[in-house]
Design an enzyme around this catalytic site. Sequence first.
Site, PDB file in Angstrom:
ATOM      1  N   TYR A 115     -11.328  17.846  86.453  1.00 44.88           N
ATOM      2  CA  TYR A 115     -10.663  18.832  87.298  1.00 44.88           C
ATOM      3  C   TYR A 115     -11.690  19.792  87.856  1.00 44.88           C
ATOM      4  CZ  TYR A 115     -10.731  22.775  83.947  1.00 44.88           C
ATOM      5  OH  TYR A 115     -11.108  23.808  83.119  1.00 44.88           O
ATOM      6  N   CYS A 116     -11.312  20.463  88.943  1.00 45.75           N
ATOM      7  CA  CYS A 116     -12.183  21.447  89.587  1.00 45.75           C
ATOM      8  C   CYS A 116     -11.312  22.615  90.030  1.00 45.75           C
ATOM      9  CB  CYS A 116     -12.950  20.811  90.745  1.00 45.75           C
ATOM     10  SG  CYS A 116     -11.904  20.158  92.052  1.00 45.75           S
ATOM     11  N   ARG A 117     -11.557  23.167  91.187  1.00 45.78           N
ATOM     12  CA  ARG A 117     -10.737  24.270  91.686  1.00 45.78           C
ATOM     13  C   ARG A 117      -9.476  23.751  92.364  1.00 45.78           C
ATOM     14  NH1 ARG A 117     -10.378  26.240  96.608  1.00 45.78           N
ATOM     15  NH2 ARG A 117      -9.364  28.236  96.884  1.00 45.78           N
TER      16      ARG A 117
END
Length: 153
Positions: A115-117
């Site tokens: 996951y990231c932003r």
Amino acid sequence: MPSFTSLAIPALYQTSRQFVPRSMAATIRQAQFASKASKPDLVTYEEIDTLIHQGNKNVLLIDVREPGEVAQGVIPTSHHVPLANIQEALALPDKEFEARFGFKKFGKDDEVIFYCRSGRRSGLAFDLARQLGYSGARNYSGSWLDYEAKAKK
């Protein structure tokens, strides 16, 4: 002389393949790939929430954001490996990976969720991991923005 069926069937098969739109052919290939996998490539907030509350140690959450973004908040139980380091990290030997990132390196069949932003970088990490043979890789496409919004409710 060959029978009608031996001539007609291959001809029909070739003709029908010509008229399948490319987008449909890609969808068919994706469906065939997904049927072989035990879980879908994309992860939902509900799966992440369940994972956190169950404390499942068999699934790793990997945050691929930059350190400044990680300082703003993280999904509980996640580990940090910036996207810029993913390719190098996946190539490291197990002991060196653990020494550098502070957690045990996952195997090619282990379930790992990136996951990231907002989902773009995690998608890149997911694609790279799959290209390198990590069949258990998955992507939380909603990522931090989705998690933060839903966890507040």
